[in-house]
Design a protein around this motif. Structure first.
Motif, short mmCIF file in Angstrom:
data_model
loop_
_atom_site.label_atom_id
_atom_site.label_comp_id
_atom_site.label_asym_id
_atom_site.label_seq_id
_atom_site.Cartn_x
_atom_site.Cartn_y
_atom_site.Cartn_z
N ASP A 79 0.56 -1.14 0.13
CA ASP A 79 -0.05 0.19 0.01
C ASP A 79 1.15 1.03 -0.30
O ASP A 79 1.54 1.81 1.27
CB ASP A 79 -1.03 0.52 1.26
N SER A 82 -0.66 7.64 -2.92
CA SER A 82 -0.70 8.36 -4.27
C SER A 82 0.78 8.97 -4.60
O SER A 82 1.71 8.49 -5.84
CB SER A 82 -2.04 8.81 -5.34
N LEU A 85 3.67 7.12 -4.51
CA LEU A 85 4.12 6.02 -5.72
C LEU A 85 3.92 7.30 -7.85
O LEU A 85 5.33 6.74 -8.50
CB LEU A 85 2.88 5.71 -6.49
N THR A 86 3.48 7.98 -7.75
CA THR A 86 3.79 8.87 -8.86
C THR A 86 4.83 9.53 -9.04
O THR A 86 6.05 9.09 -9.79
CB THR A 86 2.82 10.55 -8.64
N ALA A 120 -3.23 -2.29 -10.23
CA ALA A 120 -3.31 -1.64 -11.54
C ALA A 120 -4.60 -2.15 -12.51
O ALA A 120 -5.31 -0.93 -13.16
CB ALA A 120 -2.14 -0.79 -12.26
N ASP A 123 -7.34 -1.42 -9.22
CA ASP A 123 -7.48 0.14 -8.50
C ASP A 123 -7.47 1.47 -8.81
O ASP A 123 -6.15 1.61 -9.92
CB ASP A 123 -6.80 -0.29 -7.56
N GLU A 125 -6.80 4.68 -8.36
CA GLU A 125 -6.01 5.06 -7.68
C GLU A 125 -4.80 5.16 -8.04
O GLU A 125 -4.12 5.92 -8.53
CB GLU A 125 -6.61 5.09 -6.62
N GLN A 126 -4.41 3.34 -7.66
CA GLN A 126 -2.76 3.06 -8.49
C GLN A 126 -2.61 3.22 -9.71
O GLN A 126 -1.47 3.70 -10.17
CB GLN A 126 -2.73 1.81 -7.31
N ARG A 128 -3.63 5.59 -11.40
CA ARG A 128 -4.15 7.14 -11.58
C ARG A 128 -2.40 8.03 -11.54
O ARG A 128 -1.92 8.59 -12.02
CB ARG A 128 -5.18 7.33 -11.57
N ALA A 129 -1.92 7.32 -10.22
CA ALA A 129 -0.21 6.88 -9.79
C ALA A 129 0.84 6.81 -10.63
O ALA A 129 1.52 7.75 -10.75
CB ALA A 129 -0.36 7.17 -8.59
N ASP A 132 0.58 9.32 -13.28
CA ASP A 132 0.96 10.54 -13.17
C ASP A 132 2.24 10.52 -13.01
O ASP A 132 2.91 11.78 -13.36
CB ASP A 132 0.13 11.15 -11.99
#
Length: 253
Positions: A79, A82, A85-86, A120, A123, A125-126, A128-129, A132
């Motif tokens: 976990d 975001s 991770l980006t 991904a 998920d 959010e992940q 998109r990260a 990004d």
């Protein structure tokens, strides 16, 4: 696949004195190289060597980004916030770009590895990260991923090219996702089956799921795992089978 087929493989998966993949052998077969960027495998010397070998053979270089998990080879669930991770995705792309440019090439696409790849898929959010992170790295690079995944949806929304891929040596669920690796049946180990599944995917865009059902898997690229026993010979057999069937093999990027 209704046109040319790209063959991609995970390369540079080692560090220090430890080496997992036969990079030189696989680079004589594949058209795209997913190069480990140091977070699940790879180090500066390995990245430099693989980029030089790829450039010399005209193989396209891609950044295989991962969660920061050397001990678990990037296959453990994590976990990661975001924003973090980006930044880490951008960091990995930037590190590989230095060595690609020094070799006279460039980073031409991005593909997540292991747990990040699978996370991904569902998920948002992940996913998109990751996208990004590609944008933060300063290049509008294509993103390679599973058809129908949140990752490819996020890439398209950001204006990036979303490139779907398929796996001839991995078992599929009826929903078109990969069977988790912790299941005994997750990996297709019989070489002849892998070769025929590759041709099936290239010709019909379909594959037989673990249940026996035929499912649609439309993809532009076909992944050949480099960490399986006999990976180079298997890759050669796949490429030869595609050639004998008149299927053109060329990079997507």
């Amino acid at each position: 696949m209704t046109g040319p087929v790209d063959l991609n493989a995970d390369l540079g998966e080692g560090f220090g004195r430890w080496q997992l993949t036969d990079d030189e052998g696989l680079l004589s077969v594949v058209t795209s190289a997913n190069v480990a960027c140091g977070f699940h495998a790879g180090d500066a010397a390995t990245m430099r060597r693989v980029c030089e070998l790829a450039a010399a053979r005209g193989v396209v270089v891609g950044a295989q980004v991962s969660y920061r998990d050397l001990a678990g080879f990037g296959r453990r669930a994590m976990d990661v916030p975001s924003a973090e991770l980006t930044a880490e995705v951008a960091y990995q792309i930037g590190a590989l770009e230095v060595f690609a440019r020094a070799a006279g090439a460039r980073v031409a696409y991005v593909k997540p590895h292991g747990a990040l790849y699978n996370r991904a898929v569902r998920d948002e959010e992940q996913a998109r990260a990751v996208v990004d992170g590609v944008l933060l790295a300063g290049a509008r690079l294509p993103v390679l991923g599973l058809p129908g995944s949140r990752l490819l949806e996020a890439a398209e929304k950001a204006g990036l090219r979303a490139v779907p891929e398929a796996f001839a040596d991995r078992a599929y669920t009826d929903e078109g996702t990969l069977v988790p690796r912790d299941r005994e049946s997750a990996v297709v180990s019989d070489p002849e089956t892998v070769v025929e599944r590759s041709l099936d995917l290239a010709r019909s865009g379909e594959v037989t799921a673990l249940s026996g059902a035929r499912i649609r898997v439309r993809a532009r690229s076909l992944c050949l795992h480099g960490d399986t026993p006999g990976a180079v010979e298997l890759a050669r057999r796949v490429r030869a089978r595609l050639a004998s069937a008149g299927v053109p093999v060329e990079a997507f990027a």
